[in-house]
Scaffold this active site. Structure first.
Site, PDB file in Angstrom:
ATOM      1  N   TYR A   6     -78.099  12.595  96.654  1.00 11.50           N
ATOM      2  CA  TYR A   6     -76.822  11.642  96.381  1.00 11.50           C
ATOM      3  C   TYR A   6     -75.598  12.233  95.423  1.00 11.50           C
ATOM      4  O   TYR A   6     -75.019  11.609  94.677  1.00 11.50           O
ATOM      5  CB  TYR A   6     -77.322  10.240  95.683  1.00 11.50           C
ATOM      6  CG  TYR A   6     -77.856   9.477  96.932  1.00 11.50           C
ATOM      7  CD1 TYR A   6     -77.015   9.284  98.240  1.00 11.50           C
ATOM      8  CD2 TYR A   6     -79.004   8.916  97.125  1.00 11.50           C
ATOM      9  CE1 TYR A   6     -77.397   8.386  99.196  1.00 11.50           C
ATOM     10  CE2 TYR A   6     -79.621   8.253  98.006  1.00 11.50           C
ATOM     11  CZ  TYR A   6     -78.763   7.575  99.178  1.00 11.50           C
ATOM     12  OH  TYR A   6     -79.284   7.163 100.119  1.00 11.50           O
ATOM     13  N   THR A  44     -72.371   0.340 105.583  1.00  9.57           N
ATOM     14  CA  THR A  44     -72.952   0.401 104.353  1.00  9.57           C
ATOM     15  C   THR A  44     -73.243  -0.993 103.854  1.00  9.57           C
ATOM     16  O   THR A  44     -74.376  -1.297 103.464  1.00  9.57           O
ATOM     17  CB  THR A  44     -72.470   1.267 103.285  1.00  9.57           C
ATOM     18  OG1 THR A  44     -71.623   2.570 104.092  1.00  9.57           O
ATOM     19  CG2 THR A  44     -72.873   1.444 102.039  1.00  9.57           C
ATOM     20  N   GLU A 103     -79.290  18.192 104.668  1.00  4.04           N
ATOM     21  CA  GLU A 103     -80.353  17.073 104.259  1.00  4.04           C
ATOM     22  C   GLU A 103     -81.639  17.500 104.883  1.00  4.04           C
ATOM     23  O   GLU A 103     -82.707  17.373 104.069  1.00  4.04           O
ATOM     24  CB  GLU A 103     -79.821  15.439 104.606  1.00  4.04           C
ATOM     25  CG  GLU A 103     -78.684  15.410 103.615  1.00  4.04           C
ATOM     26  CD  GLU A 103     -78.003  14.005 104.358  1.00  4.04           C
ATOM     27  OE1 GLU A 103     -78.506  13.422 104.937  1.00  4.04           O
ATOM     28  OE2 GLU A 103     -76.940  13.653 103.385  1.00  4.04           O
ATOM     29  N   HIS A 105     -81.022   5.242 105.457  1.00  4.47           N
ATOM     30  CA  HIS A 105     -80.170   6.329 105.378  1.00  4.47           C
ATOM     31  C   HIS A 105     -79.946   6.996 106.531  1.00  4.47           C
ATOM     32  O   HIS A 105     -80.806   7.409 107.476  1.00  4.47           O
ATOM     33  CB  HIS A 105     -80.503   7.251 104.168  1.00  4.47           C
ATOM     34  CG  HIS A 105     -79.621   8.350 104.165  1.00  4.47           C
ATOM     35  ND1 HIS A 105     -78.409   8.447 103.605  1.00  4.47           N
ATOM     36  CD2 HIS A 105     -79.823   9.821 104.794  1.00  4.47           C
ATOM     37  CE1 HIS A 105     -77.969   9.881 103.717  1.00  4.47           C
ATOM     38  NE2 HIS A 105     -78.673  10.608 104.324  1.00  4.47           N
ATOM     39  N   ARG A 158     -78.813  -2.263 109.893  1.00  4.32           N
ATOM     40  CA  ARG A 158     -78.480  -3.058 108.704  1.00  4.32           C
ATOM     41  C   ARG A 158     -78.053  -4.480 109.012  1.00  4.32           C
ATOM     42  O   ARG A 158     -78.303  -5.411 108.351  1.00  4.32           O
ATOM     43  CB  ARG A 158     -77.439  -2.140 107.871  1.00  4.32           C
ATOM     44  CG  ARG A 158     -78.107  -1.083 107.229  1.00  4.32           C
ATOM     45  CD  ARG A 158     -76.838  -0.303 106.805  1.00  4.32           C
ATOM     46  NE  ARG A 158     -77.393   0.832 106.000  1.00  4.32           N
ATOM     47  CZ  ARG A 158     -76.518   2.041 105.758  1.00  4.32           C
ATOM     48  NH1 ARG A 158     -75.296   2.041 105.986  1.00  4.32           N
ATOM     49  NH2 ARG A 158     -77.022   3.061 104.905  1.00  4.32           N
ATOM     50  N   ARG A 180     -75.393   6.811 113.056  1.00  4.23           N
ATOM     51  CA  ARG A 180     -74.838   5.909 112.040  1.00  4.23           C
ATOM     52  C   ARG A 180     -74.349   4.647 112.890  1.00  4.23           C
ATOM     53  O   ARG A 180     -74.372   3.745 111.987  1.00  4.23           O
ATOM     54  CB  ARG A 180     -73.492   6.694 111.607  1.00  4.23           C
ATOM     55  CG  ARG A 180     -73.812   8.051 110.804  1.00  4.23           C
ATOM     56  CD  ARG A 180     -73.779   7.851 109.318  1.00  4.23           C
ATOM     57  NE  ARG A 180     -72.694   7.414 108.639  1.00  4.23           N
ATOM     58  CZ  ARG A 180     -72.733   7.014 107.481  1.00  4.23           C
ATOM     59  NH1 ARG A 180     -73.724   7.413 106.649  1.00  4.23           N
ATOM     60  NH2 ARG A 180     -71.341   6.779 106.912  1.00  4.23           N
ATOM     61  N   LYS A 190     -85.607   3.516 103.358  1.00  3.97           N
ATOM     62  CA  LYS A 190     -85.524   3.467 102.167  1.00  3.97           C
ATOM     63  C   LYS A 190     -86.678   2.773 101.495  1.00  3.97           C
ATOM     64  O   LYS A 190     -87.408   2.002 102.170  1.00  3.97           O
ATOM     65  CB  LYS A 190     -84.170   3.078 101.640  1.00  3.97           C
ATOM     66  CG  LYS A 190     -83.020   3.877 101.981  1.00  3.97           C
ATOM     67  CD  LYS A 190     -81.769   3.401 101.708  1.00  3.97           C
ATOM     68  CE  LYS A 190     -80.593   4.275 101.732  1.00  3.97           C
ATOM     69  NZ  LYS A 190     -79.089   3.698 101.525  1.00  3.97           N
ATOM     70  N   PHE A 234     -72.850   2.643  90.408  1.00  2.81           N
ATOM     71  CA  PHE A 234     -73.826   2.293  90.805  1.00  2.81           C
ATOM     72  C   PHE A 234     -75.087   3.317  91.124  1.00  2.81           C
ATOM     73  O   PHE A 234     -76.077   3.117  91.593  1.00  2.81           O
ATOM     74  CB  PHE A 234     -73.783   1.672  92.328  1.00  2.81           C
ATOM     75  CG  PHE A 234     -73.182   2.468  93.366  1.00  2.81           C
ATOM     76  CD1 PHE A 234     -73.989   3.351  94.116  1.00  2.81           C
ATOM     77  CD2 PHE A 234     -71.654   2.210  93.863  1.00  2.81           C
ATOM     78  CE1 PHE A 234     -73.338   4.201  95.051  1.00  2.81           C
ATOM     79  CE2 PHE A 234     -71.402   3.175  94.675  1.00  2.81           C
ATOM     80  CZ  PHE A 234     -72.114   4.145  95.422  1.00  2.81           C
ATOM     81  N   ASN A 239     -80.177  -1.585 101.404  1.00  8.18           N
ATOM     82  CA  ASN A 239     -79.628  -1.590 103.065  1.00  8.18           C
ATOM     83  C   ASN A 239     -80.392  -0.680 103.737  1.00  8.18           C
ATOM     84  O   ASN A 239     -80.160  -0.303 104.904  1.00  8.18           O
ATOM     85  CB  ASN A 239     -78.134  -1.080 103.043  1.00  8.18           C
ATOM     86  CG  ASN A 239     -78.002   0.335 102.505  1.00  8.18           C
ATOM     87  OD1 ASN A 239     -78.759   0.965 102.173  1.00  8.18           O
ATOM     88  ND2 ASN A 239     -76.703   0.750 102.490  1.00  8.18           N
TER      89      ASN A 239
END
Ligand code: GDP
Ligand code: MG
Length: 160
Positions: free
Chosen positions: A60, A102, A137, A126, A113, A96, A20, A68, A123
Site C-alpha cells: 500500500y 471501494t 503484486e 483487494h 463488496r 474489479r 482481507k 487512514f 471491505n
C-alpha cells in the site's frame, strides 16, 4: 499444446486478489473464491498468510500519505489473509467489477463488496487496479515456486 495456446492468447493478464482479515474472520473465504472460480478465471496461486507489517506497507506504499494509512496497515496485518493469483483475458478490470466500488455502500448489489460489506475500512477484498500492478503484486506476495502453470479441464468449454 493447450498450455502454449493459452499462454499465447491475446489480452491474457494476471491479477492479485486478496481476501482481507475481515473476510477470513467472517467465514467468507469460500464464497469469495467461488465468485472468481465460477466466472471462469484461472487460479494460479492460493495461500492463507499472516502478512508482516513491512509487506503491508510495501503493498500500500502509494497510500502512505493518506490519513487512514496507519489504520489500513493495522487492518491488513490484524489476522490472516487469503492471497490469490488469477489469470485470464481481461481479468484485471473484470475482477474489479466483480469486487465492486471501494465504499461497499456505493458498490452495486451483485458485487462482492455490494453483497457482503458495509464500510470502506472493512471491505473484505483487494484486487489489483492495472495489469502492471497485477504483475507487481503477485511478485510481491508469491514466490515463483508457489505459482502453478496449468490448464483446467474446462478450458475448451470456456474459450472457443
Ligand atoms: P481499492 O482499490 O478499491 O481497494 O481502494 P484504494 O486503492 O483507494 O484503497 C485501498 C484500501 O484502503 C481500500 O480497499 C480500503 O481498505 C482502504 N481505504 C481506502 N479509503 C479509505 C478510507 O477513507 N478509510 C479507511 N478506513 N480505509 C480506506
Ligand atoms: Mg487500490
Amino acid at each position: 499444446f493447450l498450455p502454449r495456446l493459452v499462454a499465447a492468447m491475446e489480452g491474457v493478464e494476471e491479477t492479485y486478489i486478496m481476501i482481507k482479515p475481515d473476510g477470513v474472520q467472517r467465514g467468507l473465504v469460500g464464497e469469495i473464491i467461488s465468485r472468481f472460480e465460477k466466472k471462469g478465471f484461472l487460479l494460479k496461486g492460493l495461500k492463507l498468510f499472516q502478512c508482516p507489517k513491512e509487506l503491508a506497507e510495501e503493498h500500500y506504499k502509494d497510500l502512505k500519505d493518506k490519513s487512514f494509512y496507519p489504520k489500513l496497515i493495522g487492518y491488513i496485518t490484524s489476522g490472516p489473509v487469503v492471497c490469490m493469483a488469477w489469470e485470464g483475458v481481461g481479468v484485471v478490470a473484470s475482477a474489479r467489477k466483480l469486487i465492486g466500488a471501494t465504499n461497499p455502500l456505493q458498490a452495486e448489489p451483485g458485487t462482492i463488496r455490494g453483497d457482503l460489506a458495509v464500510q470502506t475500512g472493512r471491505n473484505v477484498v483487494h484486487g489489483s487496479d492495472s495489469p502492471e500492478n497485477g504483475h507487481r503484486e503477485i511478485a510481491l506476495w508469491f514466490k515463483e515456486s508457489e505459482l502453478c502453470q496449468w490448464v483446467p479441464a474446462q478450458a475448451p468449454w470456456l474459450m472457443e
